[in-house]
Design an enzyme around this catalytic site. Structure first.
Site, PDB file in Angstrom:
ATOM      1  N   CYS A 100      41.775  37.104  33.567  1.00 25.75           N
ATOM      2  CA  CYS A 100      42.292  36.328  34.499  1.00 25.75           C
ATOM      3  C   CYS A 100      41.816  34.925  34.817  1.00 25.75           C
ATOM      4  O   CYS A 100      40.930  34.818  35.692  1.00 25.75           O
ATOM      5  CB  CYS A 100      42.690  37.175  35.984  1.00 25.75           C
ATOM      6  SG  CYS A 100      43.633  36.247  37.100  1.00 25.75           S
ATOM      7  N   CYS A 147      42.157  33.987  38.643  1.00 22.58           N
ATOM      8  CA  CYS A 147      41.195  34.651  39.479  1.00 22.58           C
ATOM      9  C   CYS A 147      39.746  33.947  39.385  1.00 22.58           C
ATOM     10  O   CYS A 147      38.965  33.828  40.324  1.00 22.58           O
ATOM     11  CB  CYS A 147      41.134  36.303  39.363  1.00 22.58           C
ATOM     12  SG  CYS A 147      42.808  37.083  39.028  1.00 22.58           S
ATOM     13  N   ASP A 148      39.372  33.888  38.190  1.00 22.85           N
ATOM     14  CA  ASP A 148      37.757  33.901  38.077  1.00 22.85           C
ATOM     15  C   ASP A 148      37.359  32.142  37.358  1.00 22.85           C
ATOM     16  O   ASP A 148      36.328  31.871  37.301  1.00 22.85           O
ATOM     17  CB  ASP A 148      37.188  34.680  36.724  1.00 22.85           C
ATOM     18  CG  ASP A 148      37.462  35.922  37.365  1.00 22.85           C
ATOM     19  OD1 ASP A 148      37.304  36.362  38.638  1.00 22.85           O
ATOM     20  OD2 ASP A 148      37.870  37.188  36.558  1.00 22.85           O
TER      21      ASP A 148
END
Ligand code: NAP
Length: 308
Positions: free
Chosen positions: A134, A137-138
């Protein structure tokens, strides 16, 4: 045992749309939202192809809007995951979640799909420590760093482009010499100087000391092996349907997708399915939304015919 008329399992675009339609049909649906409200789109940075948002919309914002709209008409959401179902005796159906047991007259399954894994040494070990599925997200953790993206489809390019906001270099490693991604994304990626490609190549191992430091590569054409230093590995190689609790309960195809007809009916009367658990072809927010609406409409009709 909590008795319900309609339970919707999952809260992605298909589930939240089914909830909206079922609520507006006075079915008082309960949505068991699962681990991740919104499913995969909540992890999508920017949605540019969902009609009604000409400037694009973030996945998280779209989920929030869909949830608000469903709740406005009376849909109820529980942040709870279904762990087992028994459809064998027909309606009412038995469902067990992490917090309760339910009996539902009808069920709409919208549990979606999950990112596929490479299954190579280091992948599990470094997940959350340099390996990610993701970018939204990261990506932020890779400011000024070099990352590898594995895959050649729309997801790999879209997420790779997103990563260029943070990373200094994004190397896309693809197993063939042609991308699967659509022309628009290919053109955008080609115009981005931070993006580079390694063709005909697979990642065979992810290595490091505590965090990711390098990947081992194998060229499928030349047979040559090499090592590429990198700080992160983002894997976008497709998805597998989240079918584990439905095995032996619902008919599935050879790849584990739940089989539905045009009316979103599964092999069990009274159980409907929509979205990526049953759609291997389109996998779009727009199509999942349509399937969710259709499933709720057919569910309402089925309940009405049974009662009437
Ligand atoms: P996908 O289209 O199935 O592409 C998966 C990619 O990963 C392919 O390039 C495939 O290689 C590669 N791959 C698969 N298994 C692999 C393995 N074990 N090792 C190395 N590479 C592997 O999946 P996706 O990109 O997640 O897209 C899924 C669907 O969502 C598609 O229909 C796509 O159009 C849609 N989508 C659309 C958008 C958008 O419209 N903006 C954005 C994201 C996704 P091969 O090419 O050799 O098979």
């Amino acid at each position: 045992m909590q008795k319900e008329k309609v339970i919707i399992i999952g809260s992605g675009p298909a589930g939240l749309t089914a909830a909206l339609y079922a609520a507006r049909a006075n079915l008082n649906p309960l949505v068991l939202a699962g681990d991740l409200l919104g499913g995969q789109i909540s992890l999508t940075s920017e949605v540019e192809n969902y009609p009604g948002f000409p400037q694009g919309v973030s996945g998280a914002e779209l989920v929030d809007l869909m949830k608000t709209q469903a709740e406005r008409f009376g849909a109820r959401l529980e942040y709870d995951s279904v762990v087992a179902v028994d459809f064998s005796k027909g309606s009412p159906f038995y469902l067990k979640s992490t917090m309760a047991e339910y009996e539902a007259e009808a069920v709409i399954v919208t549990v979606g799909a999950s990112p596929r894994k490479l299954g190579i040494p280091g992948e599990a070990e470094f997940t959350g420590r340099g390996v990610s599925y993701c970018a939204t997200c990261d990506g932020f953790f890779f400011k000024g760093k070099d990352v590898v993206v594995v895959g050649g489809g729309d997801s790999a390019l879209e997420e790779g482009l997103f990563l260029t906001k943070f990373a200094s270099k994004v190397t896309i490693v693809h197993r063939r010499d042609q991308l699967r991604a659509g022309a628009t994304l290919q053109a955008r990626a080609a115009a981005n100087e931070k993006i580079g490609y390694i063709w005909d190549t697979v990642v065979t191992a992810i290595e490091g000391d505590g965090t990711v430091q390098r990947v081992r590569l194998h060229n499928r054409k030349t047979g040559g092996d090499s090592v590429l230093p990198t700080d992160g590995v983002f894997i976008f190689i497709g998805h597998d349907p989240n079918n584990s609790i439905f095995k032996g309960q619902l008919a599935m195809d050879q790849d584990g997708y739940v089989i539905t007809d045009k009316q979103m009916r599964t092999s069990v009367e009274g159980v409907f399915a929509a979205g990526e658990i049953q759609d291997r072809l389109y996998r779009q927010i727009a199509t999942s939304v349509g399937q969710g609406a259709a499933a709720a409409m057919m569910c309402e009709r089925w309940l009405a015919e049974r009662e009437g």
